[in-house]
Scaffold this motif. Sequence first.
Motif, short mmCIF file in Angstrom:
data_model
loop_
_atom_site.label_atom_id
_atom_site.label_comp_id
_atom_site.label_asym_id
_atom_site.label_seq_id
_atom_site.Cartn_x
_atom_site.Cartn_y
_atom_site.Cartn_z
N ARG A 119 32.56 9.37 -107.56
CA ARG A 119 33.15 10.00 -108.62
C ARG A 119 34.19 9.08 -109.30
O ARG A 119 34.52 9.35 -110.49
N THR A 120 34.82 8.18 -108.61
CA THR A 120 35.88 7.26 -109.06
C THR A 120 35.79 5.97 -108.41
O THR A 120 35.48 5.78 -107.44
N ASP A 162 35.04 7.52 -113.83
CA ASP A 162 36.07 8.37 -113.74
C ASP A 162 35.36 9.63 -114.04
O ASP A 162 34.47 9.65 -115.02
N GLY A 163 35.58 10.87 -113.14
CA GLY A 163 34.91 11.90 -113.03
C GLY A 163 33.49 11.83 -112.85
O GLY A 163 32.73 12.80 -113.56
N GLY A 164 32.99 11.06 -112.16
CA GLY A 164 31.57 10.82 -111.99
C GLY A 164 30.63 10.07 -113.11
O GLY A 164 29.51 10.03 -113.11
N GLU A 165 31.53 9.69 -114.23
CA GLU A 165 30.75 9.05 -115.35
C GLU A 165 31.35 7.63 -115.53
O GLU A 165 32.54 7.37 -115.33
#
Length: 250
Positions: A211-212, A155-158
């Motif tokens: 990213r997701t 989520d959000g690239g992490e």
Amino acid sequence: MKVVATLLALAVLPATAWDVQSREVLAAPARSLEICETRLGNPDRPVTVTSIVFGERAFTLRVVDSPSPGESRLAPTLEEVGAVAGVNGGYFHSDQRPVGLMIVDGREIHPFQRAKLLSGVLEVRAGKIAIVRSSRFSPARDVREAIQCGPMLVDGGEAVAGLNAVTSARRTVVATDGRGRWALAYLTSVTLADAAGILLTPGVFGDWTPRTALNLDGGGSSGLWAAGPPVVSRPEFSRVRNFIGVVPRR
């Protein structure tokens, strides 16, 4: 794989570092569509990721309900509806009833559910594909396809915190860079925490990282198929309720 309580167990262990050892394009049946196999390694074991990588301008996703729940197989079912590739879909009960939201061609087959495991929704809304957190999903008439599943992996690239780092199984995931590039991927036996780390390893999907990313049903349900040429198949062990197909845009 049916929903069981063990899928909710959380364990936090140190993140594992992964290295891409090789990446091969197995088939490229159309422009903006590649079937790839990426081999990764770490000090403990090798992992293989087979992925259907495509561009949203040329292709979209379709949720395909099983024409005969408990009996239908992935490859012939997707081929019958004109999909060029695809994977298994979401969770289901022992009697084949879907778990979580399921919308097929604008028709709600099963309603939205609130459950910790069902943390994300893969949707096609007004022609756009998206992965949204269940807490942010808003039902509307323009949602044409949807599968609620989980957990969210990226989520959000992490990598999402708190993912299970103990139980290994085959995994099926859907991922996007948020800029129109998508992948449906089949991973050999890994934990959910490992899956997130693998997806974020540079080179797994070529020149982009997610990213997701959302986890779909796994274990014996995991399967992947692409029409080719050549045909690429990672057969499922279990019969499942629904599938996610990659179809050309009209």
